[in-house]
Design an enzyme around this catalytic site. Structure first.
Site, mmCIF file in Angstrom:
data_model
loop_
_atom_site.group_PDB
_atom_site.id
_atom_site.type_symbol
_atom_site.label_atom_id
_atom_site.label_comp_id
_atom_site.label_asym_id
_atom_site.label_seq_id
_atom_site.Cartn_x
_atom_site.Cartn_y
_atom_site.Cartn_z
ATOM 1 N N TYR A 119 0.718 -1.161 0.041
ATOM 2 C CA TYR A 119 -0.140 0.016 -0.121
ATOM 3 C C TYR A 119 1.017 1.339 0.064
ATOM 4 O O TYR A 119 1.952 1.290 -0.649
ATOM 5 C CB TYR A 119 -0.903 -0.180 0.997
ATOM 6 C CG TYR A 119 -2.075 0.772 0.885
ATOM 7 C CD1 TYR A 119 -2.926 0.740 -0.204
ATOM 8 C CD2 TYR A 119 -2.472 1.808 1.684
ATOM 9 C CE1 TYR A 119 -4.012 1.602 -0.374
ATOM 10 C CE2 TYR A 119 -3.639 2.706 1.626
ATOM 11 C CZ TYR A 119 -4.460 2.689 0.676
ATOM 12 O OH TYR A 119 -5.383 3.351 0.281
ATOM 13 N N ARG A 172 -8.532 11.367 -7.034
ATOM 14 C CA ARG A 172 -7.590 12.091 -6.415
ATOM 15 C C ARG A 172 -6.923 11.115 -5.562
ATOM 16 O O ARG A 172 -7.103 10.584 -4.465
ATOM 17 C CB ARG A 172 -8.185 12.940 -5.262
ATOM 18 C CG ARG A 172 -7.457 13.970 -4.615
ATOM 19 C CD ARG A 172 -7.272 14.041 -3.203
ATOM 20 N NE ARG A 172 -7.098 12.348 -2.585
ATOM 21 C CZ ARG A 172 -6.952 12.129 -1.306
ATOM 22 N NH1 ARG A 172 -7.556 12.850 -0.280
ATOM 23 N NH2 ARG A 172 -6.922 10.883 -0.985
ATOM 24 N N LYS A 190 -5.798 -1.616 -0.634
ATOM 25 C CA LYS A 190 -6.341 -1.137 0.620
ATOM 26 C C LYS A 190 -7.226 -2.512 1.002
ATOM 27 O O LYS A 190 -7.344 -3.003 2.114
ATOM 28 C CB LYS A 190 -7.527 -0.246 0.323
ATOM 29 C CG LYS A 190 -8.098 0.365 1.599
ATOM 30 C CD LYS A 190 -8.080 1.788 1.477
ATOM 31 C CE LYS A 190 -8.230 2.400 2.979
ATOM 32 N NZ LYS A 190 -8.190 3.901 2.617
ATOM 33 N N GLU A 261 -13.288 5.605 -1.775
ATOM 34 C CA GLU A 261 -11.813 5.863 -1.535
ATOM 35 C C GLU A 261 -11.407 6.847 -2.644
ATOM 36 O O GLU A 261 -11.574 6.754 -4.054
ATOM 37 C CB GLU A 261 -11.155 4.324 -1.825
ATOM 38 C CG GLU A 261 -9.796 4.488 -1.794
ATOM 39 C CD GLU A 261 -9.169 4.867 -0.388
ATOM 40 O OE1 GLU A 261 -10.027 4.436 0.843
ATOM 41 O OE2 GLU A 261 -8.054 5.035 -0.082
ATOM 42 N N ASP A 262 -10.743 7.918 -2.203
ATOM 43 C CA ASP A 262 -9.688 8.696 -3.208
ATOM 44 C C ASP A 262 -10.763 9.364 -4.172
ATOM 45 O O ASP A 262 -10.215 9.393 -5.367
ATOM 46 C CB ASP A 262 -8.415 7.938 -3.852
ATOM 47 C CG ASP A 262 -7.488 7.661 -2.550
ATOM 48 O OD1 ASP A 262 -7.647 8.275 -1.351
ATOM 49 O OD2 ASP A 262 -6.341 7.188 -3.121
ATOM 50 N N ASP A 284 -13.230 6.556 3.751
ATOM 51 C CA ASP A 284 -12.142 6.377 4.860
ATOM 52 C C ASP A 284 -11.222 7.559 4.910
ATOM 53 O O ASP A 284 -10.679 7.780 5.868
ATOM 54 C CB ASP A 284 -11.287 5.040 4.410
ATOM 55 C CG ASP A 284 -10.003 4.942 5.373
ATOM 56 O OD1 ASP A 284 -10.265 4.741 6.395
ATOM 57 O OD2 ASP A 284 -8.740 4.998 4.786
ATOM 58 N N ASP A 285 -11.153 8.208 3.683
ATOM 59 C CA ASP A 285 -10.330 9.522 3.618
ATOM 60 C C ASP A 285 -10.880 10.775 4.707
ATOM 61 O O ASP A 285 -10.133 11.042 5.244
ATOM 62 C CB ASP A 285 -10.309 10.136 2.134
ATOM 63 C CG ASP A 285 -9.914 9.020 1.021
ATOM 64 O OD1 ASP A 285 -8.956 8.694 1.418
ATOM 65 O OD2 ASP A 285 -10.350 8.999 -0.061
ATOM 66 N N ASN A 424 0.870 13.632 3.460
ATOM 67 C CA ASN A 424 1.358 12.991 2.788
ATOM 68 C C ASN A 424 1.802 12.939 1.467
ATOM 69 O O ASN A 424 1.108 13.713 0.697
ATOM 70 C CB ASN A 424 0.846 11.265 2.916
ATOM 71 C CG ASN A 424 0.395 10.801 4.097
ATOM 72 O OD1 ASN A 424 1.369 10.813 5.016
ATOM 73 N ND2 ASN A 424 -0.761 10.484 4.355
HETATM 74 P P1 NAD Z 1 -7.722 18.017 0.330
HETATM 75 O O1 NAD Z 1 -7.245 18.074 -1.350
HETATM 76 O O2 NAD Z 1 -9.214 17.953 0.491
HETATM 77 O O3 NAD Z 1 -7.418 19.218 1.269
HETATM 78 C C1 NAD Z 1 -6.157 19.937 1.320
HETATM 79 C C2 NAD Z 1 -6.504 21.321 1.473
HETATM 80 O O4 NAD Z 1 -5.284 21.969 1.945
HETATM 81 C C3 NAD Z 1 -7.509 21.925 0.958
HETATM 82 O O5 NAD Z 1 -8.521 22.607 1.387
HETATM 83 C C4 NAD Z 1 -6.408 23.173 0.297
HETATM 84 O O6 NAD Z 1 -7.047 24.184 0.223
HETATM 85 C C5 NAD Z 1 -5.721 23.247 1.337
HETATM 86 N N1 NAD Z 1 -4.441 24.211 1.055
HETATM 87 C C6 NAD Z 1 -3.782 23.838 0.093
HETATM 88 N N2 NAD Z 1 -2.792 24.817 0.222
HETATM 89 C C7 NAD Z 1 -2.646 25.579 1.362
HETATM 90 C C8 NAD Z 1 -2.235 26.624 1.996
HETATM 91 N N3 NAD Z 1 -1.218 27.233 1.482
HETATM 92 N N4 NAD Z 1 -2.545 26.877 3.410
HETATM 93 C C9 NAD Z 1 -3.399 26.303 3.788
HETATM 94 N N5 NAD Z 1 -4.105 25.349 3.276
HETATM 95 C C10 NAD Z 1 -3.590 24.954 2.234
HETATM 96 O O7 NAD Z 1 -6.824 16.805 0.773
HETATM 97 P P2 NAD Z 1 -7.195 15.828 1.849
HETATM 98 O O8 NAD Z 1 -7.674 14.470 1.702
HETATM 99 O O9 NAD Z 1 -7.809 16.817 3.059
HETATM 100 O O10 NAD Z 1 -5.634 15.585 2.598
HETATM 101 C C11 NAD Z 1 -4.790 16.585 2.853
HETATM 102 C C12 NAD Z 1 -3.420 15.806 3.302
HETATM 103 O O11 NAD Z 1 -3.798 15.035 4.184
HETATM 104 C C13 NAD Z 1 -2.940 14.734 2.165
HETATM 105 O O12 NAD Z 1 -1.369 15.071 1.991
HETATM 106 C C14 NAD Z 1 -3.274 13.465 2.639
HETATM 107 O O13 NAD Z 1 -2.154 12.520 2.115
HETATM 108 C C15 NAD Z 1 -3.118 13.853 4.308
HETATM 109 N N6 NAD Z 1 -3.935 12.653 4.814
HETATM 110 C C16 NAD Z 1 -3.422 11.943 5.813
HETATM 111 C C17 NAD Z 1 -4.054 10.913 6.261
HETATM 112 C C18 NAD Z 1 -3.320 9.884 7.455
HETATM 113 O O14 NAD Z 1 -2.069 10.277 7.637
HETATM 114 N N7 NAD Z 1 -3.882 9.258 8.207
HETATM 115 C C19 NAD Z 1 -5.411 10.507 6.037
HETATM 116 C C20 NAD Z 1 -5.982 11.495 5.233
HETATM 117 C C21 NAD Z 1 -5.194 12.523 4.498
#
Ligand code: NAD
Length: 563
Positions: A119, A172, A190, A261-262, A284-285, A424
């Site tokens: 994964y 995504r 997954k 998912e994604d 899950d996201d 990530n």
């Molecule tokens: P998403 O695209 O829905 O959200 C990202 C957010 O960041 C958006 O709202 C965007 O506007 C904001 N952003 C972008 N540039 C910015 C800036 N300069 N200042 C402030 N905010 C800014 O994506 P997501 O699904 O919410 O995921 C976001 C991150 O979290 C990814 O890197 C993902 O890998 C990580 N994530 C980690 C886990 C985990 O570790 N368990 C789980 C889910 C997501």
């Protein structure tokens, strides 16, 4: 070549594992060459002399009879010899295609080592290269051309009792954007973790990719792209496609849970909301991430001797993950006695335009509950100085956004700041574990989305916790399998988060952990599953009858490789 091991431990294994042959033939329905070509039933060189006679495969295998442990060592030796993680991904994929039991034996033997291959992060690269590494089918692609006949496509799947569908539309994929039909690596990977971590029987899982086109120009121009070369469906055609898909699943696999998912943010929330009260489904996201984020905070405040509602939260990045965690954290604060408005008031969002305030025009619906009546602040540093959060969670994908100044300010706000850079992969993490310890004078309680190496600080070594969703989704899956709930209420994720956080020991917390060690993922998942199953039974939404012992039920349902 294995005869070379004569005199070593390997040749003594057949005596120690003398009855493995008897176990090996359970569940075998095929014979002859068909058996060896069926990954679900094939055991390769582990078949005994008698089994080879009974099953009509004498002469079709090399004469050697390998003990299972030797067969596993051989696979691990091959994996270790490969030059890149993508090569290891391909090897694992081939192994799954020829001997499923061996695939899971290897994966479960060392999940910390092998989960990153099967994964994240390797699966991201695999999706980008899917058109080049594709070998054999492992899931269903449902395309825009299949409109009107989705139920027929579902019926082409060879298994009838499907209980888990992980489905993506590829828009995504992790942090890699639109991968179109090549997103298939994600549902496959997954679902392998559902099986490895919680024992969901693999024959009950179904990976699906909805190929509704792609906007990825690189893929569209790539001769090896495996999807349809059309513009992505949008608006009503997209919505009715998803509607038909959900209806078809209900008809063909009525006991299946759908895990979204994604999906891109603009579809993820509406799709989750449209079906969450209608069918057994979750995202899950959004919800798994929220539960793992909440679990980390619950562990941290427990060892600090505080409550969640004593904290002031700042979420940097207000997409699916950030808002999802804020929503679930608010539910926990409501359980602690706050009103939902008071809980929301303890959460502050910062997005690409700065602090989210009620003065903003055109604010997304999801952010509105968290919009404060406060003067606008564009600068993140200034927002941290003004709001003085005690918890800072990063889901922005902005690398190093938690600057040394911000980290120092957090340490001034509170004696033990909780700082979770969740973005990530590592190249997008808001700060490293080392930076977090260095700039808070070692006071930080830390967890990240991507793994970081241990941190040396003033003579101590701390292990950075990884807020991996794998702590949650397989457990939810097992609870669903055991209880068959009508729907999955948000509360299930609070229950999962509480159960997970309660497994962290004082000693683990002192080593830096806010989650149990990943090496214990199987036992962790089953304990969390048990708690969530109890909740499903007790809240009256389970189709299954509650047994005398939920613990015994979960243990009995949990699948192990059959030899
Ligand atoms: P998403 O695209 O829905 O959200 C990202 C957010 O960041 C958006 O709202 C965007 O506007 C904001 N952003 C972008 N540039 C910015 C800036 N300069 N200042 C402030 N905010 C800014 O994506 P997501 O699904 O919410 O995921 C976001 C991150 O979290 C990814 O890197 C993902 O890998 C990580 N994530 C980690 C886990 C985990 O570790 N368990 C789980 C889910 C997501």
């Amino acid at each position: 070549m294995w005869q070379n091991y004569e005199g070593s431990d390997y040749v003594r294994l057949p005596r120690r594992f003398g009855n493995f042959g008897a176990m090996a033939t359970t569940h075998i329905t095929k014979r002859g060459f068909d058996l060896l070509r069926d990954p679900r039933e094939n055991r390769g060189t582990v078949f005994t002399h008698q089994e080879r006679i009974d099953l009509g495969i004498v002469g079709l295998l090399p004469p050697v009879i390998s003990p299972p442990e030797l067969q596993m060592s051989r696979a691990e030796m091959h994996l270790d010899a490969l030059p890149t993680d993508l090569d290891r991904y391909v090897y694992f994929s081939d192994l799954q295609d020829r001997n499923e039991a061996l695939f899971y034996r290897v994966l479960m033997h060392d999940p910390v080592k092998y989960m990153p291959i099967v994964y994240t992060p390797t699966v991201g690269l695999a999706c980008q290269q899917y058109g080049r590494i594709y070998r054999r089918p492992k899931g269903l692609w449902i395309t825009a051309d299949h409109r009107g006949m989705i139920r027929d496509v579902l019926r082409n799947w060879p298994e009838r009792d499907v209980r888990f569908i992980v489905v993506t539309d590829g828009e995504r994929i992790l942090g890699l954007g639109d991968q179109g039909a090549q997103g298939m690596g994600i549902p496959i990977g997954k679902l392998a973790l559902y099986t490895a971590c919680a024992g969901i029987p693999p024959q009950m899982t179904l990976p699906i990719t909805l190929d509704v086109g792609t906007a990825n120009e690189t893929l569209l121009e790539d001769p090896f792209y495996i999807g349809t070369r059309i513009e992505r469906l949008k608006g009503e055609p997209y919505d009715s496609f998803i509607d038909e898909f959900v209806d078809a699943v209900q008809e063909v696999f009525p006991h299946a849970c759908i895990q979204w998912e994604d999906f891109a943010n603009h579809h993820a929330v509406p799709v989750l909301d449209r079906y969450r009260e209608q069918v057994c489904s979750f995202n899950d996201d959004i919800q798994g991430t929220a539960a793992v984020g909440v679990a980390g905070v619950l562990s941290a405040v427990r060892f600090k001797g505080e409550r969640v509602s004593d904290q002031r939260f700042m979420f940097f990045g207000a997409g699916s993950a950030g808002v999802g965690i804020a929503e679930l954290m608010s539910l926990v604060m409501v359980e602690e006695g706050l009103s939902i408005e008071e809980a929301h008031a303890r959460c502050w969002l910062v997005d690409s335009q700065g602090l989210v305030t009620s003065h903003r025009h055109g604010l997304a619906e999801t952010k509105r509950p968290f919009a404060h009546d406060h003067a606008p602040i564009d600068s993140f540093e200034e927002a941290v100085q003004t709001v003085k959060p005690t918890v800072l969670i990063g889901t922005s994908t902005i690398h190093n956004a938690f600057t040394p100044t911000i980290l120092r300010t957090m340490a001034q706000n509170t004696p033990r700041p909780i700082i979770f850079p969740y973005s990530n992969p590592t190249s997008k993490s808001e700060c490293s574990a080392q930076d977090a310890y260095d700039h808070t004078d070692g006071t930080v309680i830390f967890a990240s989305g991507s793994p970081f190496p241990p941190v040396a600080w003033k003579g101590n070594t701390y292990i950075p916790s990884q807020g991996n969703n794998v702590y949650i989704f397989p457990a939810i899956g097992m609870a669903v399998l055991a209880t068959r709930p009508r729907i999955i209420p948000e509360q299930a994720f609070v229950v999962a988060a509480r159960a997970l956080s309660e497994l962290v020991t004082q000693e683990e917390f002192e080593r830096g952990l806010v989650y149990p060690p990943l090496a214990k993922i199987r036992e962790t998942s089953l304990i969390v599953a048990e708690r969530v199953a109890e909740y499903f039974f007790d809240s009256g939404i389970a189709h299954a009858h509650k047994p005398a012992s939920v613990h015994a039920l979960i243990q009995q349902l949990s699948w192990h490789p059959p030899y």
